[in-house]
Design an enzyme around this catalytic site. Structure first.
Site, PDB file in Angstrom:
ATOM      1  N   CYS A 403       0.807  -1.225   0.000  1.00 15.04           N
ATOM      2  CA  CYS A 403       0.000   0.000   0.000  1.00 15.04           C
ATOM      3  C   CYS A 403       0.836   1.270   0.000  1.00 15.04           C
ATOM      4  CB  CYS A 403      -0.932  -0.013   1.192  1.00 15.04           C
ATOM      5  SG  CYS A 403      -1.960  -1.504   1.258  1.00 15.04           S
ATOM      6  N   HIS A 539      -3.689   6.639   1.168  1.00 13.03           N
ATOM      7  CA  HIS A 539      -3.971   5.282   0.695  1.00 13.03           C
ATOM      8  C   HIS A 539      -5.385   4.925   1.120  1.00 13.03           C
ATOM      9  CE1 HIS A 539      -4.199   1.039   0.416  1.00 13.03           C
ATOM     10  NE2 HIS A 539      -3.984   0.821   1.702  1.00 13.03           N
ATOM     11  N   ASN A 569     -10.123  -0.974  -1.872  1.00 17.73           N
ATOM     12  CA  ASN A 569      -8.703  -0.802  -1.568  1.00 17.73           C
ATOM     13  C   ASN A 569      -7.894  -1.495  -2.668  1.00 17.73           C
ATOM     14  OD1 ASN A 569      -6.065  -1.138  -0.632  1.00 17.73           O
ATOM     15  ND2 ASN A 569      -6.668  -1.616   1.465  1.00 17.73           N
TER      16      ASN A 569
END
Length: 653
Positions: A403, A539, A569
């Site tokens: 990430c 993020h 995500n």
């Protein structure tokens, strides 16, 4: 089995959620298998005795609640046969007696089975329907046909069944006997199960469960009894168990051989570095200033809504509604890609080169930031070089920073610029949809997507677009291992350990903000670097979690931009995808200074403070397939369901 398919209704379906398959290639002991079975079957399922108790005490509010428990009980009763063996009715005279890969289950009669069956049969019609009485009656008919003919006790079933020879050595051992067997006994096909469609998502999931459980007993269940070997006649049929695949056969061989399990060494206690690592002031440190020449996004082509998740509820999921998923994660839908990761990355790379007006031969290096590539040789970066026709570049490699991939990629691109003084292609691409299996936490969160940036040297006298770079890694071992793939304990699928992820995200986000508050604003402005930030694009990990952590660190929710409610995500791709979407949705309409922090798997983190000019972003609006495959337009959002982008437009004027 771990990927998604589209059924004939145009809906996303996850076959592995309802058709259990365990990858036993990494399971070494019965204890490891038992822990998986307990987690996925036993802890979720009530026993027949518990169902009887709930019926007698009036604990069931609706028919659906009773049916769900019955289905879970049947999955539990089949926990080993459904995951490890194929059941094959065979004439007793034709059963091999000496093979070590043919098994007969030893069964015990179900204690008070008739009482437990009668209680369910009597309770069901007295309960109110939850949603649709007609559908619920139909599903109950399938389930009860299995439950009502169950003969064996489920609490004492062993994972490893005895061979036929071992069975014959056990005096009084009981197994299934079928008076007759019709090989054409009706069962549900794979397409029947995938194409199942009900208006109510929960009932669609339960209907699939019922079909799979029906297929576990493809014979006339009313004629089944438990019989000793001494009473079997040559023309009787018994249910012989065969290992379902080579992984099961290998597991059974390892057990017989007594191969000792491997034990990972215990981690040392983590200690902080001898002195902090400062942020990199790009203009003070480097002669070649990085300029963002282009940013292109490629979204997944298939929408998977929270309702789709409920339609695909797995046998090992605790109950949760679509609204509860949204409240817990901030996600209402995620996008999956029908393309492999390589093609996603290639589309983004080609788009970025076109937007920047660059030819492949002008590129000095290619970096691919991803944590979901199963390609090791050649790396995805070198694969892209070949596909793009780059005869030679200075460097091409993959960056596994999960990430934090985008900050890591921009940091490496900036360093490479000093050596090659040519544009660097940075591609952030992830495909999670085929690496999740039936792990609910991961399925709720992750999506697919890609974005590519061309980071080139700024012209002489131009300060470029990047102010600060900072990367971090590591922490306590519990945080380093907070997101795992592959993970043998979860059938080698990606898994997320929420409290540990929240701990590392909170630690890093607080540290980042404190650092920016201590650094001076650029260009001689008053205040800190944090004061000079126009927009925070974090993020897109979990909106609910990130907002809580940001507020704890002194930020307000309206300082942050989110598109996670629409794309999920996407790990390394999440920040550049969100920047693209902020431009697309009119949140970024002029050059702004963006703080982009990333944090996640491996306790890896990083941030970049950079100037984003919307003119370099190639805006694309992905086509949204209608849920039922039609061309009807999506309804306009109501005030209650407006996108995060609309809120950001208000917040930033």
């Amino acid at each position: 089995m771990n990927t998604f398919v589209l059924n004939r209704h145009g809906r996303v379906v996850f076959p592995s959620n309802v058709m259990p398959e365990l990858d036993l290639s990494t399971v070494e002991t019965l204890e490891q298998l038992d822990s998986v079975i307990r987690r996925d079957f036993e802890t979720k399922a009530p026993s027949g005795t518990e169902i009887l108790g709930k019926v007698r005490t009036g604990a069931y509010a609706t028919r659906y609640d009773l049916m769900r428990d019955v289905a879970l009980n049947l999955f539990w009763a089949n926990r080993f046969s459904i995951t490890m063996y194929d059941k094959r009715p065979t004439r007793w005279a034709d059963v091999p007696r000496t093979r070590d890969d043919v098994f007969l289950p030893v069964l015990r009669p179900w204690e008070d089975g008739e009482t437990k069956i009668a209680a369910v049969e009597q309770a069901y019609p007295e309960l109110p329907a939850r949603w649709d009485a007609e559908v619920e009656d139909r599903v109950f008919g399938i389930l009860f046909d299995v439950y009502g003919h169950r003969r064996h006790q489920a609490t004492t079933l062993p994972a490893v069944k005895p061979t036929v020879a071992e069975f014959l050595e056990q005096s009084g051992a009981l197994t299934f006997r079928l008076a007759s067997y019709d090989p054409d006994h009706p069962v549900y096909s794979y397409d029947d199960i995938v194409d199942c469609s009900e208006d109510v998502p929960e009932l669609e999931a339960l209907h699939r469960w019922a079909m799979v459980l029906h297929n576990q007993y493809p014979w006339d269940r009313s004629q089944v009894e438990l019989t000793e070997a001494s009473r079997l006649r040559d023309d009787d049929w018994v249910v012989v168990f065969h290992p379902r695949d080579r992984e099961v056969r290998g597991f059974l061989r390892r057990l017989r051989a007594g191969v000792p399990p491997r034990h990972a060494p215990a981690p040392r206690e983590s200690r902080p570095p001898v002195r902090p690592f400062p942020a990199v002031d790009v203009r003070a440190r480097f002669a070649a200033r990085p300029r963002l020449e282009a940013l292109v996004a490629v979204h997944g082509d298939q929408v998977c809504s929270n309702e789709d998740l409920i339609r695909n509820t797995a046998y090992n999921w605790s109950p949760m509604s679509a609204e509860e998923i949204a409240a817990k994660t901030g996600i209402r839908e995620r996008r999956y890609s029908s393309l492999p990761l390589e093609e996603l990355a290639l589309q983004a790379a080609e788009g970025a080169l076109a937007r920047a007006g660059r030819e492949p031969e002008e590129i000095g290096a290619v970096l691919v930031c991803t944590c979901t590539s199963s390609r090791l040789i050649p790396s995805l970066a070198t694969y892209l070089c070949g596909q793009l026709g780059m005869h030679q570049v200075y460097a091409a490699y993959d960056v596994i920073a999960a990430c934090a991939g985008m900050p890591y990629g921009v940091a490496d691109a900036t360093r490479l610029l000093q050596e090659v003084e040519r544009p660097v292609l940075v591609v952030c691409a992830e495909k999670f949809s085929d690496k999740i299996g039936n792990v609910r936490t991961s399925r709720m969160i992750f999506g697919d997507g890609a974005a590519a940036m061309v980071v080139g040297p700024a012209p002489e006298g131009d300060d470029g677009d990047v102010d600060l770079l900072k990367t971090y890694a590591s922490g306590p071992a519990s945080e380093v291992n907070s997101i795992l793939w592959p993970n043998p304990e979860f059938d080698n699928n990606i898994t997320v350990f929420g409290p540990q992820v929240k701990a590392l995200a909170g630690r890093y986000l607080t540290q980042m903000i404190e650092e920016l508050e201590q650094l001076p604003a650029p260009e001689g402005r008053e205040g800190s670097m944090m004061d000079a930030i126009d927009l925070i694009v974090p993020h897109q990990a979990n909106k609910t979690m990130v907002v809580q952590l940001a507020e704890r660190a002194g930020l307000s929710a309206d300082q942050l931009y989110f598109d996670i409610d629409q794309v999920g995500n996407t790990s390394s791709a999440s920040i550049p995808l969100a920047i693209h979407d902020a431009v697309r949705d009119g949140v970024i309409t002029e050059p702004v200074r963006v703080f982009a922090p990333g944090f996640g798997a491996g306790a890896v983190a990083g941030y970049v403070v950079l100037r984003v000019d919307p003119a370099v972003v190639a805006v694309s609006t992905p086509a949204v397939p209608h849920e039922h495959g039609a061309d009807a337009p999506a309804p306009p959002p109501s005030d209650e369901t407006r996108s995060a982008s609309e809120g950001m437009q208000e917040a930033f004027g």
